[in-house]
Design a protein around this motif. Structure first.
Motif, PDB file in Angstrom:
ATOM      1  N   ASP A  87     -90.108 -40.937  23.899  1.00  0.00           N
ATOM      2  CA  ASP A  87     -90.976 -39.781  23.651  1.00  0.00           C
ATOM      3  C   ASP A  87     -92.257 -39.985  24.452  1.00  0.00           C
ATOM      4  N   THR A  88     -92.434 -39.212  25.525  1.00  0.00           N
ATOM      5  CA  THR A  88     -93.597 -39.405  26.390  1.00  0.00           C
ATOM      6  C   THR A  88     -94.908 -39.166  25.652  1.00  0.00           C
ATOM      7  N   ALA A  89     -94.859 -38.415  24.560  1.00  0.00           N
ATOM      8  CA  ALA A  89     -96.085 -38.197  23.785  1.00  0.00           C
ATOM      9  C   ALA A  89     -96.616 -39.504  23.197  1.00  0.00           C
ATOM     10  N   GLU A  90     -95.747 -40.494  23.050  1.00  0.00           N
ATOM     11  CA  GLU A  90     -96.151 -41.783  22.500  1.00  0.00           C
ATOM     12  C   GLU A  90     -96.545 -42.785  23.584  1.00  0.00           C
ATOM     13  N   TYR A  91     -96.502 -42.337  24.856  1.00  0.00           N
ATOM     14  CA  TYR A  91     -96.815 -43.222  25.986  1.00  0.00           C
ATOM     15  C   TYR A  91     -97.811 -42.530  26.910  1.00  0.00           C
ATOM     16  N   ALA A  92     -99.064 -42.478  26.497  1.00  0.00           N
ATOM     17  CA  ALA A  92    -100.078 -41.825  27.313  1.00  0.00           C
ATOM     18  C   ALA A  92    -100.419 -42.699  28.516  1.00  0.00           C
ATOM     19  N   PRO A  93    -100.387 -42.141  29.737  1.00  0.00           N
ATOM     20  CA  PRO A  93    -100.750 -42.933  30.910  1.00  0.00           C
ATOM     21  C   PRO A  93    -102.176 -43.458  30.793  1.00  0.00           C
ATOM     22  N   PRO A  94    -102.400 -44.751  31.100  1.00  0.00           N
ATOM     23  CA  PRO A  94    -103.728 -45.349  30.952  1.00  0.00           C
ATOM     24  C   PRO A  94    -104.650 -44.988  32.103  1.00  0.00           C
ATOM     25  N   GLY A  95    -105.908 -45.278  31.944  1.00  0.00           N
ATOM     26  CA  GLY A  95    -106.874 -44.989  32.992  1.00  0.00           C
ATOM     27  C   GLY A  95    -107.083 -46.148  33.945  1.00  0.00           C
ATOM     28  N   GLU A  96    -107.131 -47.389  33.456  1.00  0.00           N
ATOM     29  CA  GLU A  96    -107.482 -48.539  34.277  1.00  0.00           C
ATOM     30  C   GLU A  96    -106.367 -49.578  34.315  1.00  0.00           C
ATOM     31  N   GLU A  97    -106.193 -50.194  35.496  1.00  0.00           N
ATOM     32  CA  GLU A  97    -105.276 -51.310  35.639  1.00  0.00           C
ATOM     33  C   GLU A  97    -106.073 -52.609  35.615  1.00  0.00           C
ATOM     34  N   ALA A  98    -105.383 -53.737  35.550  1.00  0.00           N
ATOM     35  CA  ALA A  98    -106.048 -55.040  35.482  1.00  0.00           C
ATOM     36  C   ALA A  98    -105.791 -55.833  36.759  1.00  0.00           C
ATOM     37  N   GLY A  99    -105.924 -55.192  37.913  1.00  0.00           N
ATOM     38  CA  GLY A  99    -105.712 -55.880  39.171  1.00  0.00           C
ATOM     39  C   GLY A  99    -104.247 -55.953  39.546  1.00  0.00           C
ATOM     40  N   ASP A 100    -103.897 -56.936  40.371  1.00  0.00           N
ATOM     41  CA  ASP A 100    -102.523 -57.077  40.859  1.00  0.00           C
ATOM     42  C   ASP A 100    -101.645 -57.734  39.797  1.00  0.00           C
ATOM     43  N   VAL A 101    -101.281 -56.948  38.793  1.00  0.00           N
ATOM     44  CA  VAL A 101    -100.423 -57.431  37.709  1.00  0.00           C
ATOM     45  C   VAL A 101     -99.045 -56.801  37.863  1.00  0.00           C
ATOM     46  N   VAL A 102     -98.046 -57.671  38.017  1.00  0.00           N
ATOM     47  CA  VAL A 102     -96.652 -57.240  38.094  1.00  0.00           C
ATOM     48  C   VAL A 102     -95.993 -57.639  36.775  1.00  0.00           C
ATOM     49  N   LEU A 103     -95.364 -56.672  36.118  1.00  0.00           N
ATOM     50  CA  LEU A 103     -94.852 -56.887  34.762  1.00  0.00           C
ATOM     51  C   LEU A 103     -93.331 -56.811  34.707  1.00  0.00           C
ATOM     52  N   TYR A 104     -92.748 -57.776  33.990  1.00  0.00           N
ATOM     53  CA  TYR A 104     -91.355 -57.660  33.570  1.00  0.00           C
ATOM     54  C   TYR A 104     -91.314 -57.776  32.059  1.00  0.00           C
ATOM     55  N   GLN A 105     -90.651 -56.833  31.401  1.00  0.00           N
ATOM     56  CA  GLN A 105     -90.520 -56.888  29.950  1.00  0.00           C
ATOM     57  C   GLN A 105     -89.054 -57.003  29.562  1.00  0.00           C
ATOM     58  N   GLY A 106     -88.803 -57.852  28.570  1.00  0.00           N
ATOM     59  CA  GLY A 106     -87.430 -58.029  28.116  1.00  0.00           C
ATOM     60  C   GLY A 106     -87.303 -59.285  27.285  1.00  0.00           C
ATOM     61  N   GLY A 107     -86.484 -59.222  26.237  1.00  0.00           N
ATOM     62  CA  GLY A 107     -86.286 -60.356  25.353  1.00  0.00           C
ATOM     63  C   GLY A 107     -85.710 -61.549  26.101  1.00  0.00           C
ATOM     64  N   LEU A 108     -86.344 -62.698  25.941  1.00  0.00           N
ATOM     65  CA  LEU A 108     -85.933 -63.894  26.667  1.00  0.00           C
ATOM     66  C   LEU A 108     -84.891 -64.707  25.911  1.00  0.00           C
ATOM     67  N   ASP A 109     -84.386 -64.166  24.815  1.00  0.00           N
ATOM     68  CA  ASP A 109     -83.222 -64.742  24.154  1.00  0.00           C
ATOM     69  C   ASP A 109     -81.931 -64.080  24.654  1.00  0.00           C
ATOM     70  N   TRP A 110     -82.041 -63.265  25.694  1.00  0.00           N
ATOM     71  CA  TRP A 110     -80.902 -62.571  26.306  1.00  0.00           C
ATOM     72  C   TRP A 110     -80.767 -63.077  27.734  1.00  0.00           C
ATOM     73  N   TYR A 111     -79.622 -63.702  28.056  1.00  0.00           N
ATOM     74  CA  TYR A 111     -79.466 -64.382  29.337  1.00  0.00           C
ATOM     75  C   TYR A 111     -79.769 -63.490  30.553  1.00  0.00           C
ATOM     76  N   PRO A 112     -79.284 -62.247  30.620  1.00  0.00           N
ATOM     77  CA  PRO A 112     -79.600 -61.431  31.806  1.00  0.00           C
ATOM     78  C   PRO A 112     -81.095 -61.299  32.064  1.00  0.00           C
ATOM     79  N   ASN A 113     -81.919 -61.259  31.003  1.00  0.00           N
ATOM     80  CA  ASN A 113     -83.368 -61.193  31.214  1.00  0.00           C
ATOM     81  C   ASN A 113     -83.905 -62.512  31.765  1.00  0.00           C
ATOM     82  N   ARG A 114     -83.413 -63.629  31.250  1.00  0.00           N
ATOM     83  CA  ARG A 114     -83.862 -64.926  31.785  1.00  0.00           C
ATOM     84  C   ARG A 114     -83.456 -65.070  33.250  1.00  0.00           C
TER      85      ARG A 114
END
Length: 412
Positions: free
Chosen positions: A211-238
């Motif tokens: 639901d995009t209403a629950e994910y408002a685009p932010p105003g500021e970034e924190a520099g050169d931050v590259v993000l990966y999200q995913g549970g690390l108890d799942w082998y494909p994510n590791r």
């Protein structure tokens, strides 16, 4: 309709992709006026937690404790070898539960249900024969995940075991599909896999959504931050994290030395942390209660997955926040995002790193890709579309005669 939903996990809090899909389906069913009895496994960490939101969307909730045997160590290896002596794949046998089977039998004997929704093919392991129409929530195509794992496993013994298990899992998955009145894959790609596996199974695509209403685009970034999200108890994510950390991140940091690679996901093992502790610029957050603040600080989100099936809700979340995504083609599989406009794709480490660097260097391009991705989510991956597709699946199930495979093969 009066529905019995058999869930492989307690879907609150919705803090991983599987739980998010289940939670979205339960909310959609409630919004359409269906009465749902939720019968769910719960892991020890989830027992005693807040179930209020689930009770708001379900007519009734029953919880069955489940503690899965560890996959690690010699005991886990022995269990898997022992499973080779039987007919059931090890992955299915782990979920066998006399208590869950008894609860399901009791619910079905009440005679009050119009349909049963089973969460993954593993949910059928405790399901007795029934004439009630069965809808199969195909979170992914299980045997495909294992077959893709075999491609990257270097240990000959593990590769042989995984190949044998994949064959057994494919047979089990086909049998589960033959029991169903309708399958609910999350993408056209998985729809094609399931059609090949079980040609007679009616299929209705039920997409993963946010639901995009629950994910408002932010105003500021924190520099050169590259993000990966995913549970690390799942082998494909590791595997994805290690692939990025070893093959892609060093190339990115040669062009952008200040780049930080933030890995946000639950249950990183001490051994996994130690393995990556010396990687410059890498940070592992551990469990994050709400991913949105972490997403808001990222400049680029990456999905360097090489193993998996289904579709990645992490891509939908990033897009809903207006964040650009660089992904492998497998990572973006099943999602209708336009390459180079709404998502950047690469499988080769050099090409992948160049796309990440381009986004980090060009703020206008970064914003354009993120905004286009958010529009794609608003067009194709919304709760309204989920409700429509669930309605089609339920209607199809109600009009489909009981499957000849409604009586299950023995998987003892």
């Amino acid at each position: 309709m009066r529905l019995l939903f058999l869930s492989m996990t307690l879907p609150w809090p919705p803090n991983n992709g599987h739980r998010m899909r289940t939670w979205s389906i339960l909310r959609a069913l409630a919004a359409e006026g269906h009465e749902t009895t939720l019968l769910a496994f719960a892991y020890p960490a989830d027992l005693g937690g807040d179930t209020g939101p689930l009770r708001e969307v379900c007519t009734r909730l029953e919880v069955v404790p489940l503690e899965l045997a560890s996959l690690a160590g010699w005991i886990g290896a022995l269990d898997r070898l022992r499973a080779l002596m039987g007919s059931a794949p090890y992955a299915a046998g782990r979920y066998r539960s006399p208590e869950m089977a008894g609860r399901i039998q009791s619910q079905l004997e009440s005679g009050r249900f119009d349909a049963v929704i089973v969460d993954t093919v593993f949910g059928t392991v405790n399901l007795p024969p029934t004439d009630v129409p069965l809808l199969l929530n195909n979170v992914d195509v299980e045997h495909v995940v294992l077959e893709r794992y075999v491609r990257y496993e270097r240990n000959p013994a593990k590769r042989l075991y995984a190949w044998l298990e994949a064959r057994r899992l494919r047979r089990f998955e086909a049998e589960a599909c033959r029991r169903a009145a309708v399958g609910m894959p999350c993408s056209p790609v998985d729809e094609a896999w399931l059609h090949a596996l079980c040609p007679g199974l009616p299929l209705v695509i039920v997409p993963n959504v946010v639901d995009t209403a629950e994910y408002a685009p932010p105003g500021e970034e924190a520099g050169d931050v590259v993000l990966y999200q995913g549970g690390l108890d799942w082998y494909p994510n590791r595997d994805a994290v290690q692939f990025f950390a070893s093959e892609i991140l060093p190339r990115v940091r040669r062009s952008r030395p200040g780049t930080r690679f933030v890995v946000a996901g639950r249950n990183p093992s001490p051994a996994f942390r130690r393995r990556l502790a010396s990687v410059p610029g890498l940070e592992i957050t551990g469990t994050v209660p709400d991913m949105r603040p972490v997403l808001s600080r990222a400049s680029v989100c990456v999905v360097p997955l090489r193993i998996g099936s289904g579709t990645r809700i992490k891509i939908l979340e990033a897009a809903a926040m207006g964040k650009p995504v660089v992904s492998t083609r497998l990572g973006a599989e099943g999602l209708n995002f336009a390459e180079d406009l709404e998502i950047l794709l690469a499988d080769d480490p050099t090409a992948f790193s160049r796309r990440v660097v381009r986004l980090l260097e060009d703020a206008a391009f970064r914003r354009a890709v993120g905004e286009a991705a958010r529009r794609r989510v608003e067009q194709e991956y919304t709760p309204a579309i989920l409700r429509r597709q669930l309605g089609r699946a339920l209607s199809r199930a109600a009009s489909t005669p009981p499957a000849p495979g409604a009586v299950a093969e023995s998987w003892a």
